[in-house]
Design a protein around this motif. Structure first.
Motif, mmCIF file in Angstrom:
data_model
loop_
_atom_site.group_PDB
_atom_site.id
_atom_site.type_symbol
_atom_site.label_atom_id
_atom_site.label_comp_id
_atom_site.label_asym_id
_atom_site.label_seq_id
_atom_site.Cartn_x
_atom_site.Cartn_y
_atom_site.Cartn_z
ATOM 1 N N ARG A 136 -59.352 106.840 -8.048
ATOM 2 C CA ARG A 136 -60.083 105.904 -7.185
ATOM 3 C C ARG A 136 -61.573 106.141 -7.370
ATOM 4 N NH1 ARG A 136 -58.112 109.703 -3.415
ATOM 5 N NH2 ARG A 136 -59.809 110.878 -2.475
ATOM 6 N N GLY A 137 -62.326 105.073 -7.137
ATOM 7 C CA GLY A 137 -63.772 105.165 -7.266
ATOM 8 C C GLY A 137 -64.290 104.245 -8.354
ATOM 9 N N ALA A 138 -65.556 104.433 -8.682
ATOM 10 C CA ALA A 138 -66.209 103.636 -9.722
ATOM 11 C C ALA A 138 -67.101 104.555 -10.546
ATOM 12 C CB ALA A 138 -67.050 102.523 -9.094
ATOM 13 N N LEU A 139 -67.028 104.398 -11.852
ATOM 14 C CA LEU A 139 -67.860 105.158 -12.785
ATOM 15 C C LEU A 139 -68.678 104.179 -13.615
ATOM 16 C CD1 LEU A 139 -65.196 107.636 -14.265
ATOM 17 C CD2 LEU A 139 -66.816 108.096 -12.399
ATOM 18 N N ARG A 140 -69.836 104.636 -14.052
ATOM 19 C CA ARG A 140 -70.595 103.851 -15.025
ATOM 20 C C ARG A 140 -70.905 104.722 -16.223
ATOM 21 N NH1 ARG A 140 -76.996 103.285 -14.476
ATOM 22 N NH2 ARG A 140 -77.488 105.276 -13.505
ATOM 23 N N LEU A 141 -70.871 104.125 -17.387
ATOM 24 C CA LEU A 141 -71.280 104.753 -18.627
ATOM 25 C C LEU A 141 -72.609 104.116 -18.986
ATOM 26 C CD1 LEU A 141 -69.009 105.453 -21.640
ATOM 27 C CD2 LEU A 141 -71.321 104.611 -21.962
ATOM 28 N N TYR A 142 -73.654 104.934 -19.166
ATOM 29 C CA TYR A 142 -74.980 104.368 -19.420
ATOM 30 C C TYR A 142 -75.781 105.227 -20.383
ATOM 31 C CZ TYR A 142 -76.937 107.846 -16.181
ATOM 32 O OH TYR A 142 -77.312 109.024 -15.569
ATOM 33 N N TYR A 143 -76.772 104.610 -20.993
ATOM 34 C CA TYR A 143 -77.729 105.259 -21.883
ATOM 35 C C TYR A 143 -79.074 105.332 -21.186
ATOM 36 C CZ TYR A 143 -74.488 104.234 -25.697
ATOM 37 O OH TYR A 143 -73.384 104.163 -26.510
ATOM 38 N N GLY B 203 -86.834 106.557 -20.378
ATOM 39 C CA GLY B 203 -86.031 107.059 -19.273
ATOM 40 C C GLY B 203 -85.372 105.983 -18.424
ATOM 41 N N GLN B 204 -85.389 104.739 -18.907
ATOM 42 C CA GLN B 204 -84.746 103.639 -18.191
ATOM 43 C C GLN B 204 -83.268 103.573 -18.564
ATOM 44 O OE1 GLN B 204 -86.326 101.665 -15.827
ATOM 45 N NE2 GLN B 204 -87.898 103.219 -16.146
ATOM 46 N N ALA B 205 -82.420 103.405 -17.566
ATOM 47 C CA ALA B 205 -80.977 103.353 -17.803
ATOM 48 C C ALA B 205 -80.557 101.956 -18.253
ATOM 49 C CB ALA B 205 -80.227 103.736 -16.535
ATOM 50 N N ALA B 206 -79.630 101.910 -19.195
ATOM 51 C CA ALA B 206 -79.003 100.668 -19.646
ATOM 52 C C ALA B 206 -77.493 100.882 -19.571
ATOM 53 C CB ALA B 206 -79.433 100.334 -21.068
ATOM 54 N N ASN B 207 -76.834 100.097 -18.742
ATOM 55 C CA ASN B 207 -75.404 100.277 -18.534
ATOM 56 C C ASN B 207 -74.593 99.726 -19.692
ATOM 57 O OD1 ASN B 207 -75.465 101.555 -15.966
ATOM 58 N ND2 ASN B 207 -76.078 99.607 -15.093
ATOM 59 N N LYS B 208 -73.642 100.527 -20.125
ATOM 60 C CA LYS B 208 -72.744 100.135 -21.206
ATOM 61 C C LYS B 208 -71.419 99.631 -20.671
ATOM 62 C CE LYS B 208 -70.660 101.908 -25.451
ATOM 63 N NZ LYS B 208 -70.731 100.594 -26.068
ATOM 64 N N ASN B 209 -70.883 100.283 -19.637
ATOM 65 C CA ASN B 209 -69.601 99.854 -19.102
ATOM 66 C C ASN B 209 -69.395 100.423 -17.715
ATOM 67 O OD1 ASN B 209 -67.190 98.461 -19.125
ATOM 68 N ND2 ASN B 209 -66.500 99.337 -21.061
ATOM 69 N N HIS C 77 -74.334 110.477 -26.619
ATOM 70 C CA HIS C 77 -75.685 109.968 -26.404
ATOM 71 C C HIS C 77 -75.784 109.164 -25.115
ATOM 72 C CE1 HIS C 77 -76.758 111.293 -30.391
ATOM 73 N NE2 HIS C 77 -75.696 110.679 -30.862
ATOM 74 N N PHE C 78 -74.866 109.393 -24.202
ATOM 75 C CA PHE C 78 -74.818 108.625 -22.962
ATOM 76 C C PHE C 78 -74.419 109.534 -21.807
ATOM 77 C CE2 PHE C 78 -70.849 108.105 -25.323
ATOM 78 C CZ PHE C 78 -69.938 108.608 -24.416
ATOM 79 N N TRP C 79 -74.388 108.948 -20.638
ATOM 80 C CA TRP C 79 -74.010 109.634 -19.406
ATOM 81 C C TRP C 79 -72.827 108.902 -18.787
ATOM 82 C CZ3 TRP C 79 -77.368 113.518 -17.242
ATOM 83 C CH2 TRP C 79 -78.536 113.712 -17.967
ATOM 84 N N VAL C 80 -72.012 109.628 -18.025
ATOM 85 C CA VAL C 80 -70.973 109.029 -17.191
ATOM 86 C C VAL C 80 -71.223 109.549 -15.782
ATOM 87 C CG1 VAL C 80 -68.507 108.766 -16.736
ATOM 88 C CG2 VAL C 80 -69.329 108.930 -19.110
ATOM 89 N N GLU C 81 -71.384 108.621 -14.845
ATOM 90 C CA GLU C 81 -71.788 108.953 -13.479
ATOM 91 C C GLU C 81 -70.908 108.210 -12.476
ATOM 92 O OE1 GLU C 81 -76.071 108.621 -11.496
ATOM 93 O OE2 GLU C 81 -75.159 106.661 -11.854
#
Length: 192
Positions: A53-60, A65-71, A92-96
């Motif tokens: 449960r919940g929501a995750l975002r994958l972003y660069y 230093g500006q985030a761009a969401n991938k999925n 090369h990305f983050w998952v949050e």
């Protein structure tokens, strides 16, 4: 004993090979707070994750230093390092976590070994890979040939669940526009 991860994967794939079922039984969930990282740039992606449960975002992060969401991933998503590069090289990305989340990690190398000859898993991997490629091609088309309004309308049609759960500024980033521009588009489409 009731085990959410084992129950989910058995429901999805059928009876698991014994070694895969044992991995599920041994897994311990992670409870993430909003804004907590599951993976960071430069880290190694070593797990398959089931988002109970919940929501995750994958972003660069860009050079500034500006985030761009991938999925985005919502309840029930299975996410894993699908390509060899994702498994073998630093990412090369983050998952949050976008909201409080419960994630079940499985060690990828052990899972891959235990399901190597398991046809239902191979079929799922194939479907997910085909879907990712299709999504990538659709996204490329959208950015090259559609206006921001048309991209928003496509998002609304394809991911209505995102509209209810993902913050406006994150959706705007995914669409490649500012949150102000997205607000204007939404007002224009939904006057009053």
């Amino acid at each position: 004993m009731n085990h959410a991860l084992l129950d989910h994967l058995t429901h999805t794939l059928g009876a698991l090979p014994p070694s895969a079922a044992n991995l599920c039984r041994d897994a311990q969930p992670l409870n993430l707070s909003r804004g907590q990282d599951l993976l960071h740039e430069g880290g190694h992606w070593q797990h398959l994750w089931w988002l109970e449960r919940g929501a995750l975002r994958l972003y660069y992060l860009d050079r500034d230093g500006q985030a761009a969401n991938k999925n985005f991933y919502l309840d029930g998503a299975l996410v894993w390092p699908i390509t060899p590069a994702l498994r073998e090289q630093p990412v090369h990305f983050w998952v949050e976590a976008l909201e409080p989340a419960r994630v079940w990690p499985l060690p990828w190398a052990a899972w891959a070994r235990s399901t190597e000859a398991f046809a239902p898993w191979r079929a799922l991997e194939h479907r997910v890979l085909a879907s990712l490629l299709q999504d990538k091609m659709a996204r490329e088309h959208a950015f090259l040939q559609l206006s921001a309004t048309e991209r928003y309308l496509a998002l609304r049609a394809e991911h209505p669940d995102w509209l209810a759960r993902i913050p406006l500024r994150q959706l705007a980033s995914w669409l490649g526009i500012t949150d102000v521009a997205l607000s204007r588009i939404r007002r224009r489409l939904n006057p009053g």
